[in-house]
Design a protein around this motif. Structure first.
Motif, mmCIF file in Angstrom:
data_model
loop_
_atom_site.group_PDB
_atom_site.id
_atom_site.type_symbol
_atom_site.label_atom_id
_atom_site.label_comp_id
_atom_site.label_asym_id
_atom_site.label_seq_id
_atom_site.Cartn_x
_atom_site.Cartn_y
_atom_site.Cartn_z
ATOM 1 N N THR A 290 0.833 -1.205 0.000
ATOM 2 C CA THR A 290 0.000 0.000 0.000
ATOM 3 C C THR A 290 0.869 1.257 0.000
ATOM 4 O OG1 THR A 290 -1.757 -1.181 1.185
ATOM 5 C CG2 THR A 290 -1.827 1.217 1.226
ATOM 6 N N TRP A 291 1.904 1.242 0.839
ATOM 7 C CA TRP A 291 2.829 2.375 0.833
ATOM 8 C C TRP A 291 3.542 2.493 -0.521
ATOM 9 C CZ3 TRP A 291 3.505 6.656 3.409
ATOM 10 C CH2 TRP A 291 3.029 6.749 4.721
ATOM 11 N N ASP A 292 3.892 1.347 -1.101
ATOM 12 C CA ASP A 292 4.557 1.375 -2.404
ATOM 13 C C ASP A 292 3.641 1.987 -3.463
ATOM 14 O OD1 ASP A 292 6.902 0.037 -4.159
ATOM 15 O OD2 ASP A 292 4.970 -0.233 -5.182
ATOM 16 N N ALA A 293 2.357 1.646 -3.401
ATOM 17 C CA ALA A 293 1.405 2.214 -4.358
ATOM 18 C C ALA A 293 1.281 3.721 -4.174
ATOM 19 C CB ALA A 293 0.042 1.535 -4.197
ATOM 20 N N LEU A 294 1.288 4.175 -2.912
ATOM 21 C CA LEU A 294 1.215 5.618 -2.661
ATOM 22 C C LEU A 294 2.452 6.322 -3.197
ATOM 23 C CD1 LEU A 294 -0.192 5.582 1.004
ATOM 24 C CD2 LEU A 294 -1.421 6.195 -1.093
ATOM 25 N N LEU A 295 3.630 5.710 -3.011
ATOM 26 C CA LEU A 295 4.856 6.312 -3.537
ATOM 27 C C LEU A 295 4.846 6.320 -5.054
ATOM 28 C CD1 LEU A 295 7.503 4.709 -1.126
ATOM 29 C CD2 LEU A 295 6.612 7.046 -1.069
ATOM 30 N N SER A 296 4.260 5.259 -5.643
ATOM 31 C CA SER A 296 4.184 5.193 -7.104
ATOM 32 C C SER A 296 3.238 6.249 -7.654
ATOM 33 C CB SER A 296 3.714 3.796 -7.522
ATOM 34 O OG SER A 296 3.563 3.706 -8.919
ATOM 35 N N ASN A 303 12.493 3.766 -9.253
ATOM 36 C CA ASN A 303 12.208 2.344 -9.440
ATOM 37 C C ASN A 303 13.135 1.458 -8.619
ATOM 38 O OD1 ASN A 303 10.202 3.089 -11.144
ATOM 39 N ND2 ASN A 303 11.152 2.304 -13.017
ATOM 40 N N ASP A 304 14.400 1.873 -8.468
ATOM 41 C CA ASP A 304 15.347 1.068 -7.698
ATOM 42 C C ASP A 304 14.891 0.923 -6.251
ATOM 43 O OD1 ASP A 304 16.845 0.819 -9.953
ATOM 44 O OD2 ASP A 304 18.294 2.395 -9.421
ATOM 45 N N THR A 305 14.439 2.025 -5.676
ATOM 46 C CA THR A 305 13.968 1.985 -4.292
ATOM 47 C C THR A 305 12.703 1.139 -4.165
ATOM 48 O OG1 THR A 305 14.892 4.179 -3.888
ATOM 49 C CG2 THR A 305 13.229 3.379 -2.337
ATOM 50 N N ARG A 306 11.788 1.322 -5.091
ATOM 51 C CA ARG A 306 10.523 0.576 -5.038
ATOM 52 C C ARG A 306 10.753 -0.905 -5.277
ATOM 53 N NH1 ARG A 306 7.519 3.831 -9.453
ATOM 54 N NH2 ARG A 306 6.105 2.050 -9.371
ATOM 55 N N SER A 307 11.750 -1.236 -6.098
ATOM 56 C CA SER A 307 12.021 -2.654 -6.353
ATOM 57 C C SER A 307 12.478 -3.363 -5.078
ATOM 58 C CB SER A 307 13.072 -2.802 -7.454
ATOM 59 O OG SER A 307 14.308 -2.229 -7.048
ATOM 60 N N ILE A 308 13.272 -2.670 -4.249
ATOM 61 C CA ILE A 308 13.725 -3.271 -2.986
ATOM 62 C C ILE A 308 12.556 -3.429 -2.027
ATOM 63 C CG2 ILE A 308 15.208 -2.940 -0.983
ATOM 64 C CD1 ILE A 308 17.132 -1.394 -2.791
ATOM 65 N N LEU A 309 11.746 -2.374 -1.919
ATOM 66 C CA LEU A 309 10.593 -2.417 -1.011
ATOM 67 C C LEU A 309 9.596 -3.493 -1.431
ATOM 68 C CD1 LEU A 309 8.816 -1.319 1.265
ATOM 69 C CD2 LEU A 309 7.997 0.440 -0.328
ATOM 70 N N SER A 365 8.267 -8.392 -10.964
ATOM 71 C CA SER A 365 8.933 -8.807 -12.202
ATOM 72 C C SER A 365 9.082 -7.623 -13.158
ATOM 73 C CB SER A 365 8.127 -9.923 -12.872
ATOM 74 O OG SER A 365 8.045 -11.062 -12.028
ATOM 75 N N ALA A 366 8.032 -6.806 -13.252
ATOM 76 C CA ALA A 366 8.093 -5.642 -14.136
ATOM 77 C C ALA A 366 9.150 -4.645 -13.679
ATOM 78 C CB ALA A 366 6.723 -4.968 -14.203
ATOM 79 N N LEU A 367 9.331 -4.530 -12.361
ATOM 80 C CA LEU A 367 10.355 -3.620 -11.846
ATOM 81 C C LEU A 367 11.756 -4.092 -12.191
ATOM 82 C CD1 LEU A 367 8.954 -2.754 -8.297
ATOM 83 C CD2 LEU A 367 9.418 -1.117 -10.128
ATOM 84 N N TYR A 368 11.952 -5.397 -12.223
ATOM 85 C CA TYR A 368 13.297 -5.917 -12.459
ATOM 86 C C TYR A 368 13.565 -6.193 -13.927
ATOM 87 C CZ TYR A 368 14.427 -6.388 -7.525
ATOM 88 O OH TYR A 368 14.722 -6.119 -6.210
ATOM 89 N N LEU A 369 12.520 -6.187 -14.763
ATOM 90 C CA LEU A 369 12.751 -6.417 -16.180
ATOM 91 C C LEU A 369 13.353 -5.173 -16.842
ATOM 92 C CD1 LEU A 369 9.529 -8.327 -17.285
ATOM 93 C CD2 LEU A 369 11.845 -9.244 -17.133
ATOM 94 N N PRO A 370 14.391 -5.351 -17.618
ATOM 95 C CA PRO A 370 15.014 -4.181 -18.286
ATOM 96 C C PRO A 370 14.262 -3.791 -19.547
ATOM 97 C CG PRO A 370 16.221 -6.166 -18.843
ATOM 98 C CD PRO A 370 15.130 -6.597 -17.892
ATOM 99 N N LEU A 371 12.975 -3.551 -19.431
ATOM 100 C CA LEU A 371 12.157 -3.185 -20.575
ATOM 101 C C LEU A 371 11.482 -1.849 -20.327
ATOM 102 C CD1 LEU A 371 10.475 -6.645 -21.311
ATOM 103 C CD2 LEU A 371 12.434 -5.635 -22.481
ATOM 104 N N SER A 382 1.159 -1.950 -9.277
ATOM 105 C CA SER A 382 1.384 -1.602 -7.872
ATOM 106 C C SER A 382 0.068 -1.401 -7.138
ATOM 107 C CB SER A 382 2.241 -0.339 -7.779
ATOM 108 O OG SER A 382 2.378 0.081 -6.435
ATOM 109 N N VAL A 383 -0.844 -0.664 -7.772
ATOM 110 C CA VAL A 383 -2.143 -0.409 -7.151
ATOM 111 C C VAL A 383 -2.938 -1.702 -7.012
ATOM 112 C CG1 VAL A 383 -4.348 0.772 -7.444
ATOM 113 C CG2 VAL A 383 -2.211 1.981 -7.926
#
Length: 556
Positions: A290-296, A303-309, A365-371, A382-383
């Motif tokens: 939920t926090w990640d969705a709010l940050l998004s 993206n790097d920070t959100r990928s870790i979270l 997966s989408a966060l880590y894919l280089p696309l 995220s939502v």
């Protein structure tokens, strides 16, 4: 010896007078002669050839119906409270003839009595499954392991279908289903339906020396009408929940304020540790997403920070849901758990968290894919992960609210589960941002996160401490019993829980002024440990301190 008897009989026959003058054989001689000529099977058949019904039928034939129920009717136990002496012959017969485990009982005997010296009254009460008009066990089962027979109304448990989740035990207000550890499934009374089909009485009916138990045909609508007015049995749980079919009769009207002999008995319930870990970790995961969705949505985090979270949140969710499998007696059949989605909140929870895992996995997966094309999907994924996670938490709340246990009431459960989601989600987010060195996010949201952590921990402490005020009540209530279990039977766990809870309140205040200090990382680590440990202990007490609903009983 046998040859001598035969020879004597033959000699007597050969030397006898003509038939008109021959004396008849004696009864002993007839018996001895028959025993020499019949096999064991023939002797058994001969001894029973005049008994078309079972040998005990003359005792119980009037205690079972002669016909099947008509539409709108069903079988039900009728218990004559004046005739029941509490001898427990019914308990023994049920245990023996159904082949139950050593500590497994499908029928029990208890005592209810008045507390007024001016009107002394007591009754022994024998009780088994009530084969309710609206069985809670059937509605709650996620795999449809219960079936209410359309003709007889008997509620049967389908052993082959059961996965051993034990939710029916929590749902039933009469403590009827019993978990068999050796089999990994739940079992219960089926009114000896096989015997009834053969026009033979159930074991308990046959065994009662005073014919206190009978099988009657009752109108289901009349049962619903009567139990809606709670005309069932004093000291029993409210009957308007499941509409039990059992009829308790007595010559004198029962006093409405009769109490159970074990009304003052207090003992902790099972802690269900796999569920403790499952609930805490899934709520942590849902809160973090939920926090990640709010940050998004606000664009505050890279993206790097959100990928870790999100990866950390997903890991917590996966571990939590796998812990739930440890609670099942037959985890290999867990794939059936969606079958009861129409009535079971447990099925709905499983479906919601399955969707949550799918959405969360796709997002990570989408966060880590280089696309580059995946960037447009990040916010919707995220939502959706947050929405499905919160939906799963809501279903978790309803699972326990729906049991109608006072300690699991809607206000207490919603506040506890909701605040755990907020507290641990905020703590996980703050800890991850500190570990990732996400200064751009911390500069704008650190104070909000710390305030949220401290406030949610403080509110939880207020709620849990207020429960202990029930210790001062003179009357023994379910909440007083829960308070006694927390304060006395689980004192060590309670003290540690309050220590962790107050630490989670205080550490954010300390951290707010030391974000750039060398003490920041140790303080954040201490906050994460205190918050997580405190929530594990709170959820342990949530299961340990609940007072289970049951029929009156226990001769203490």
């Amino acid at each position: 010896m046998n040859d001598m008897i035969d020879s004597a009989l033959l000699e007597k026959t050969n030397t006898a007078e003509p038939e008109s003058q021959a004396p008849a054989f004696t009864l002993l001689e007839d018996l001895l002669r028959d025993q020499q000529r019949l096999t064991a099977v023939e002797r058994f058949a001969k001894s029973h050839e005049n008994h078309a019904l079972p040998l005990q039928a003359r005792y119980y034939r009037d205690l079972i119906p002669l016909t099947k129920p008509d539409p709108g009717q069903q079988y039900a136990f009728e218990v004559d409270l004046d005739a029941c002496t509490g001898c427990k012959a019914c308990v023994t017969a049920c245990h023996s003839l159904n082949g139950l485990d050593e500590n497994e009982t499908w029928r029990s005997v208890g005592l209810i009595h008045t507390q007024t010296p001016n009107l002394p009254m007591f009754h022994m009460v024998t009780t088994a499954c009530h084969h309710c008009a609206h069985p809670a066990c059937l509605d709650g089962c996620p795999v449809k392991a219960y079936d209410k027979d359309e003709v007889t109304g008997i509620v049967k448990h389908l052993d082959d279908q059961c996965i051993g989740c034990q939710y029916c035990i929590l749902k039933c207000p009469y403590d009827v289903p019993k978990y068999s550890q050796s089999r990994g499934i739940v079992r219960k009374c089926d009114m000896c339906s096989g015997r009834l089909e053969a026009n033979e009485a159930p074991a308990c009916v046959q065994a009662c020396p005073n014919t206190a138990i009978k099988i009657k045909i009752v109108d289901t609508e009349k049962i619903i009408e009567a139990t809606s007015k709670n005309c069932f049995l004093p000291a029993a749980p409210d009957a308007d929940y499941t509409h039990p079919a059992t009829q308790y009769v007595a010559k004198k009207k029962l006093h409405p304020k009769m109490v159970a002999s074990d009304a003052g008995h207090i003992s902790p319930e099972h802690s269900h540790l796999p569920l403790v870990f499952m609930l805490v970790l899934t709520q942590l995961s849902a809160g973090a997403f939920t926090w990640d969705a709010l940050l998004s949505l606000t664009g505050q985090a890279a993206n790097d920070t959100r990928s870790i979270l999100s990866a950390a949140a997903l890991a917590a969710g996966v571990v939590g849901l796998n812990c739930a499998l440890l609670h099942l007696g037959r985890p290999l059949y867990a794939f059936r758990a969606f079958l009861g989605f129409k009535t079971s909140w447990l099925s709905r929870e499983i479906i919601a968290f399955s969707a949550f895992l799918a959405a969360a996995s796709a997002y990570v997966s989408a966060l880590y894919l280089p696309l580059g094309a995946s960037a447009s999907l990040l916010t919707p994924l995220s939502v959706s992960a947050a929405v499905f996670g919160l939906l799963g938490v809501f279903c978790s709340m309803m699972i326990y609210i729906d049991t109608r246990r006072v300690f699991w009431s809607a206000p207490l459960t919603v506040s506890k589960f909701g605040l755990t989601t907020v507290l641990l989600g905020s703590t996980a987010t703050f800890t991850t941002l500190i570990a990732a060195g996400a200064a751009e996010v911390l500069n704008s949201t650190a104070d909000l996160l710390l305030l949220t952590i401290s406030a949610s921990a403080f509110l939880k402490m207020i709620i849990e401490i207020s429960l202990l005020s029930h210790l001062q009540l003179a009357q023994i209530t379910p909440l007083k019993k829960s308070a006694v279990i927390i304060a006395q039977h689980s004192r060590t766990a309670a003290l540690l829980r309050f220590a962790c809870g107050f630490a989670a309140c205080a550490l954010p205040i300390v951290l707010s002024g030391k974000m750039t200090s060398s003490l920041a990382l140790p303080l954040v680590s201490a906050l994460a440990v205190a918050a997580l440990t405190g929530e594990f202990l709170e959820r342990y007490l949530y299961f340990r301190a609940v007072v289970a609903l049951k029929m009156p009983g226990g001769l203490l």
